[in-house]
Design a protein around this motif. Structure first.
Motif, PDB file in Angstrom:
ATOM      1  N   ASN A 168     -39.693  13.349  -7.485  1.00  0.00           N
ATOM      2  CA  ASN A 168     -40.903  13.710  -8.210  1.00  0.00           C
ATOM      3  C   ASN A 168     -40.829  13.198  -9.639  1.00  0.00           C
ATOM      4  O   ASN A 168     -40.030  13.678 -10.443  1.00  0.00           O
ATOM      5  N   LYS A 169     -41.681  12.211  -9.941  1.00  0.00           N
ATOM      6  CA  LYS A 169     -41.644  11.590 -11.265  1.00  0.00           C
ATOM      7  C   LYS A 169     -42.014  12.569 -12.370  1.00  0.00           C
ATOM      8  O   LYS A 169     -41.620  12.393 -13.522  1.00  0.00           O
ATOM      9  N   SER A 170     -42.789  13.608 -12.020  1.00  0.00           N
ATOM     10  CA  SER A 170     -43.169  14.599 -13.029  1.00  0.00           C
ATOM     11  C   SER A 170     -41.956  15.403 -13.513  1.00  0.00           C
ATOM     12  O   SER A 170     -42.016  16.044 -14.568  1.00  0.00           O
ATOM     13  N   LEU A 171     -40.868  15.364 -12.747  1.00  0.00           N
ATOM     14  CA  LEU A 171     -39.640  16.079 -13.125  1.00  0.00           C
ATOM     15  C   LEU A 171     -38.649  15.157 -13.837  1.00  0.00           C
ATOM     16  O   LEU A 171     -37.535  15.587 -14.138  1.00  0.00           O
ATOM     17  N   HIS A 172     -39.038  13.922 -14.076  1.00  0.00           N
ATOM     18  CA  HIS A 172     -38.152  12.991 -14.776  1.00  0.00           C
ATOM     19  C   HIS A 172     -38.269  13.220 -16.282  1.00  0.00           C
ATOM     20  O   HIS A 172     -38.812  12.412 -17.033  1.00  0.00           O
ATOM     21  N   GLN A 173     -37.768  14.381 -16.688  1.00  0.00           N
ATOM     22  CA  GLN A 173     -37.798  14.822 -18.070  1.00  0.00           C
ATOM     23  C   GLN A 173     -36.387  15.212 -18.491  1.00  0.00           C
ATOM     24  O   GLN A 173     -35.527  15.489 -17.632  1.00  0.00           O
ATOM     25  N   PRO A 174     -36.137  15.260 -19.810  1.00  0.00           N
ATOM     26  CA  PRO A 174     -34.780  15.595 -20.281  1.00  0.00           C
ATOM     27  C   PRO A 174     -34.205  16.870 -19.679  1.00  0.00           C
ATOM     28  O   PRO A 174     -33.039  16.900 -19.279  1.00  0.00           O
TER      29      PRO A 174
ATOM     30  N   GLN B 184     -43.226  24.572  -7.648  1.00  0.00           N
ATOM     31  CA  GLN B 184     -44.455  23.933  -7.158  1.00  0.00           C
ATOM     32  C   GLN B 184     -44.133  22.722  -6.284  1.00  0.00           C
ATOM     33  O   GLN B 184     -44.759  22.526  -5.237  1.00  0.00           O
ATOM     34  N   ARG B 185     -43.153  21.920  -6.702  1.00  0.00           N
ATOM     35  CA  ARG B 185     -42.777  20.731  -5.924  1.00  0.00           C
ATOM     36  C   ARG B 185     -42.163  21.122  -4.586  1.00  0.00           C
ATOM     37  O   ARG B 185     -42.407  20.470  -3.566  1.00  0.00           O
ATOM     38  N   ILE B 186     -41.373  22.192  -4.585  1.00  0.00           N
ATOM     39  CA  ILE B 186     -40.776  22.654  -3.332  1.00  0.00           C
ATOM     40  C   ILE B 186     -41.866  23.171  -2.393  1.00  0.00           C
ATOM     41  O   ILE B 186     -41.851  22.883  -1.180  1.00  0.00           O
ATOM     42  N   ASN B 187     -42.820  23.928  -2.921  1.00  0.00           N
ATOM     43  CA  ASN B 187     -43.921  24.437  -2.099  1.00  0.00           C
ATOM     44  C   ASN B 187     -44.742  23.294  -1.505  1.00  0.00           C
ATOM     45  O   ASN B 187     -45.140  23.338  -0.336  1.00  0.00           O
ATOM     46  N   MET B 188     -44.977  22.247  -2.315  1.00  0.00           N
ATOM     47  CA  MET B 188     -45.719  21.088  -1.815  1.00  0.00           C
ATOM     48  C   MET B 188     -44.946  20.381  -0.705  1.00  0.00           C
ATOM     49  O   MET B 188     -45.529  19.977   0.313  1.00  0.00           O
ATOM     50  N   ALA B 189     -43.624  20.268  -0.872  1.00  0.00           N
ATOM     51  CA  ALA B 189     -42.808  19.607   0.149  1.00  0.00           C
ATOM     52  C   ALA B 189     -42.805  20.403   1.450  1.00  0.00           C
ATOM     53  O   ALA B 189     -42.883  19.834   2.543  1.00  0.00           O
ATOM     54  N   ILE B 190     -42.762  21.738   1.326  1.00  0.00           N
ATOM     55  CA  ILE B 190     -42.763  22.586   2.523  1.00  0.00           C
ATOM     56  C   ILE B 190     -44.101  22.488   3.246  1.00  0.00           C
ATOM     57  O   ILE B 190     -44.161  22.387   4.474  1.00  0.00           O
ATOM     58  N   ARG B 191     -45.201  22.495   2.464  1.00  0.00           N
ATOM     59  CA  ARG B 191     -46.532  22.407   3.092  1.00  0.00           C
ATOM     60  C   ARG B 191     -46.731  21.084   3.802  1.00  0.00           C
ATOM     61  O   ARG B 191     -47.315  21.009   4.883  1.00  0.00           O
TER      62      ARG B 191
ATOM     63  N   LEU C  79     -32.304  20.452  -4.168  1.00  0.00           N
ATOM     64  CA  LEU C  79     -32.699  20.487  -5.567  1.00  0.00           C
ATOM     65  C   LEU C  79     -32.603  19.091  -6.195  1.00  0.00           C
ATOM     66  O   LEU C  79     -33.506  18.652  -6.912  1.00  0.00           O
ATOM     67  N   MET C  80     -31.510  18.383  -5.903  1.00  0.00           N
ATOM     68  CA  MET C  80     -31.337  17.029  -6.437  1.00  0.00           C
ATOM     69  C   MET C  80     -32.429  16.094  -5.905  1.00  0.00           C
ATOM     70  O   MET C  80     -32.996  15.292  -6.663  1.00  0.00           O
ATOM     71  N   ALA C  81     -32.728  16.188  -4.614  1.00  0.00           N
ATOM     72  CA  ALA C  81     -33.760  15.327  -4.018  1.00  0.00           C
ATOM     73  C   ALA C  81     -35.131  15.624  -4.619  1.00  0.00           C
ATOM     74  O   ALA C  81     -35.933  14.705  -4.847  1.00  0.00           O
ATOM     75  N   THR C  82     -35.398  16.911  -4.888  1.00  0.00           N
ATOM     76  CA  THR C  82     -36.676  17.295  -5.488  1.00  0.00           C
ATOM     77  C   THR C  82     -36.847  16.659  -6.863  1.00  0.00           C
ATOM     78  O   THR C  82     -37.924  16.153  -7.204  1.00  0.00           O
ATOM     79  N   ILE C  83     -35.779  16.661  -7.655  1.00  0.00           N
ATOM     80  CA  ILE C  83     -35.833  16.061  -8.995  1.00  0.00           C
ATOM     81  C   ILE C  83     -35.980  14.542  -8.907  1.00  0.00           C
ATOM     82  O   ILE C  83     -36.755  13.932  -9.649  1.00  0.00           O
ATOM     83  N   ILE C  84     -35.260  13.929  -7.971  1.00  0.00           N
ATOM     84  CA  ILE C  84     -35.296  12.469  -7.840  1.00  0.00           C
ATOM     85  C   ILE C  84     -36.659  11.977  -7.369  1.00  0.00           C
ATOM     86  O   ILE C  84     -37.211  11.005  -7.906  1.00  0.00           O
TER      87      ILE C  84
END
Length: 311
Positions: A52-58, A299-306, A45-50
């Motif tokens: 993906n720039k689209s998740l760099h939100q408050p 969505q980011r996790i699904n993209m990483a898995i694909r 979860l931490m790696a997914t947030i780090i």
């Protein structure tokens, strides 16, 4: 280890799991797999947030602190538990016991404070969407995160300062891990101040957290009912439902743990199971719930898995 060689000022004895020798292998396997699952889910979860720039939100900056806190609590429990099973020893150095208890309590208070901060973020986002970007700036988020950790460390630091000033004349911990109530029970002096301060922390944190959740969610529900956009209403309610699920799991397990210490007639085995569950289930379920229920993360996790399956 020869018990006659133990110095009660340097070593403490944990209650242990109470398992037969043949059950220790199953306990070791369960503890190791549980810890690995917690590590994988939270680090993922931490790696997914780090990454993906689209998740760099408050919202996700605040969420990032939740797996950090979960790893603190689960590591404090499992590293000592696995060591205890491997060495077939129920003895622990007093300093290690105090450190374990400290980080377990940091985890408990930190979980509530982080979830409260996330509730505040959702309140601003849904009830004041036009002002959200001006209110929840990066500097404001940094101040909130810093305040959360400072309050957490200060409250628990004072709790253990009050504990360490007292003499200890017993050495048997009634739990399978170290925590403040078990350590206070070893003291052979007046613990009134410790008990009052412990109750003060518990009551004040609960009043603050539950009050924050009730107020923000009431305002969010009112805003959703007033909103004419069904997509906005659906997204808001889904986000809040995820946050509320995580909060209720933590609150229920935490409440059961607190009550278990007050009921003297409760089975010691049941009390130990309730205490351990608070350090196992939230760290395991939190990243799974957020990963499955939060659309952006899913969505980011699904993209990483694909990408992994079909590079």
């Amino acid at each position: 280890m020869d018990t006659s060689s133990l110095n009660t000022s340097s070593f403490l004895s944990l209650q242990g799991l109470g398992l037969p020798p043949q059950g220790m292998y199953a306990a070791f396997l369960f503890a190791t797999l549980s810890y690995l699952v917690i590590l994988f889910c939270n680090l993922f979860l931490m790696a997914t947030i780090i990454m993906n720039k689209s998740l760099h939100q408050p919202m996700y900056f605040l969420l990032f602190n939740l797996p950090i806190n979960d790893l603190i609590g689960s590591s404090a429990l499992f590293l000592q538990l696995i060591k205890e099973i491997l060495l077939d020893s129920r003895y622990i150095e007093a300093s290690s016991c105090i450190a374990q208890a400290f980080f377990i309590h940091v985890y408990g208070v930190g979980s509530v404070l982080i979830l409260s901060a996330m509730a505040y973020d959702r309140y601003i986002a849904i009830c004041n969407p036009l002002k959200y970007s001006t209110i929840m700036t990066n500097s404001h988020i940094a101040k909130i995160i810093t305040l959360v950790w400072l309050v957490d460390l200060l409250l628990i630091g004072v709790l253990f300062f009050l504990l360490l000033r007292l003499p200890r004349c017993r050495s048997l911990i009634s739990q399978t891990y170290c925590d403040n109530p078990s350590l206070v029970a070893l003291v052979c002096a007046d613990t009134t101040i410790n008990n009052i301060y412990g109750l003060f922390i518990t009551a004040s944190i609960q009043v603050f957290a539950v009050g924050m959740i009730l107020y923000t969610y009431l305002q969010i529900l009112l805003a959703c009912f007033k909103s004419k956009r069904s997509d906005t209403k659906s997204k808001a309610l889904q986000t809040c439902a995820t946050h509320l699920t995580v909060f209720l799991i933590l609150e229920c397990l935490g409440l059961f743990t607190i009550i278990s210490y007050r009921i003297k007639q409760l089975s010691p085995h049941l009390r130990r199971m309730i205490g351990v569950s608070t350090l196992i289930f939230p760290p395991t379920l939190n990243p799974i719930i957020y990963g499955l229920k939060t659309k952006d993360i899913r969505q980011r996790i699904n993209m990483a898995i694909r990408k992994t399956v079909n590079p």
